[in-house]
Design an enzyme around this catalytic site. Structure first.
Site, PDB file in Angstrom:
ATOM      1  N   MET A 122       0.976  -1.218   0.018  1.00 58.43           N
ATOM      2  CA  MET A 122      -0.052   0.027   0.038  1.00 58.43           C
ATOM      3  C   MET A 122       0.726   1.257  -0.113  1.00 58.43           C
ATOM      4  O   MET A 122       2.089   1.370  -0.249  1.00 58.43           O
ATOM      5  CB  MET A 122      -1.002   0.038   1.034  1.00 58.43           C
ATOM      6  CG  MET A 122      -2.072  -1.245   1.219  1.00 58.43           C
ATOM      7  SD  MET A 122      -2.946  -1.312  -0.588  1.00 58.43           S
ATOM      8  CE  MET A 122      -3.677   0.232  -0.358  1.00 58.43           C
ATOM      9  N   HIS A 123       0.233   2.516  -0.071  1.00 57.96           N
ATOM     10  CA  HIS A 123       0.908   3.633  -0.236  1.00 57.96           C
ATOM     11  C   HIS A 123       1.961   3.928   0.661  1.00 57.96           C
ATOM     12  O   HIS A 123       1.962   3.750   1.917  1.00 57.96           O
ATOM     13  CB  HIS A 123      -0.243   4.834  -0.306  1.00 57.96           C
ATOM     14  CG  HIS A 123      -0.997   5.102   1.265  1.00 57.96           C
ATOM     15  ND1 HIS A 123      -0.485   5.757   2.277  1.00 57.96           N
ATOM     16  CD2 HIS A 123      -2.146   4.401   1.694  1.00 57.96           C
ATOM     17  CE1 HIS A 123      -1.241   5.736   3.216  1.00 57.96           C
ATOM     18  NE2 HIS A 123      -2.024   4.753   2.853  1.00 57.96           N
TER      19      HIS A 123
END
Length: 202
Positions: A130-131
């Site tokens: 994820m980010h």
């Protein structure tokens, strides 16, 4: 582009074929002759006999274990070889993600915005990064593992299948996260964590 694969492993051969590479041959310490129709050129310790011809081809390093991948990189890098990325066309990668040399990304992987993958990171099938996550050099993420936002994972770590790393966690270098573990707090380097929530076992 023609490549040579270090480690005659069928999963990597198929990924390279599907990614549009032409496989010149394989380097393997245990197999001889041919494997899946490709020639076994030599073993690692025989490379100097073939280097003049092989140096024109980039190398893909296949072993899963971070320490072995790092050892092979150091060995072949010192001999002048280059190392491309190997990325499945069925992976989803943000345009703002950073992907360094030698990274392998398999089928179904998601890499979100501003993620940063160090050199020779390996992401197995359906891993979810994820980010704003940072993955250190030579780290392996096993199938279906989820690494949530703003996580920092050190060098040469192994994150097991179906594990989950919660947001903003820091994981030290050379650490193993067991399959199915849920990591809820920072993890020390040179250690192994298992369970839900993950606890250190050695």
């Amino acid at each position: 582009m023609k490549i040579v694969i270090v480690g005659a492993f069928h999963e990597f051969i198929e990924l390279a074929e599907d990614s549009g590479y032409e496989i010149y041959g394989l380097i393997d310490n245990f197999k001889k002759g041919e494997y899946l129709g490709y020639p076994i050129i030599c073993a690692d310790d025989e490379i100097d006999q073939y280097a003049q011809d092989l140096l024109k081809y980039p190398l893909i390093i296949s072993p899963d274990k971070p320490a072995i991948r790092e050892k092979l990189y150091c060995y072949y890098q010192a001999k002048g070889f280059r190392f491309p990325q190997l990325i499945s066309q069925e992976a989803k990668i943000s345009k703002t993600a950073t992907i360094n040399e030698g990274v392998v990304v398999q089928y179904g992987v998601n890499i979100s915005s501003m993620a940063n993958l160090g050199k020779f990171v390996k992401l197995n099938t359906n891993a979810n990064i994820m980010h704003d996550t940072v993955l250190g050099d030579f780290t392996t993420i096993a199938p279906n593992a989820v690494v949530l936002g703003h996580v920092k994972i050190g060098n040469s770590c192994y994150v097991g299948a179906n594990s989950t790393i919660l947001p903003t966690i820091n994981i030290g270098n050379n650490t193993i996260i067991g399959a199915g573990a849920v990591v809820t707090r920072d993890v020390e380097e040179n250690s192994t964590y298992v369970g839900v929530p993950a606890k250190r076992i050695k």
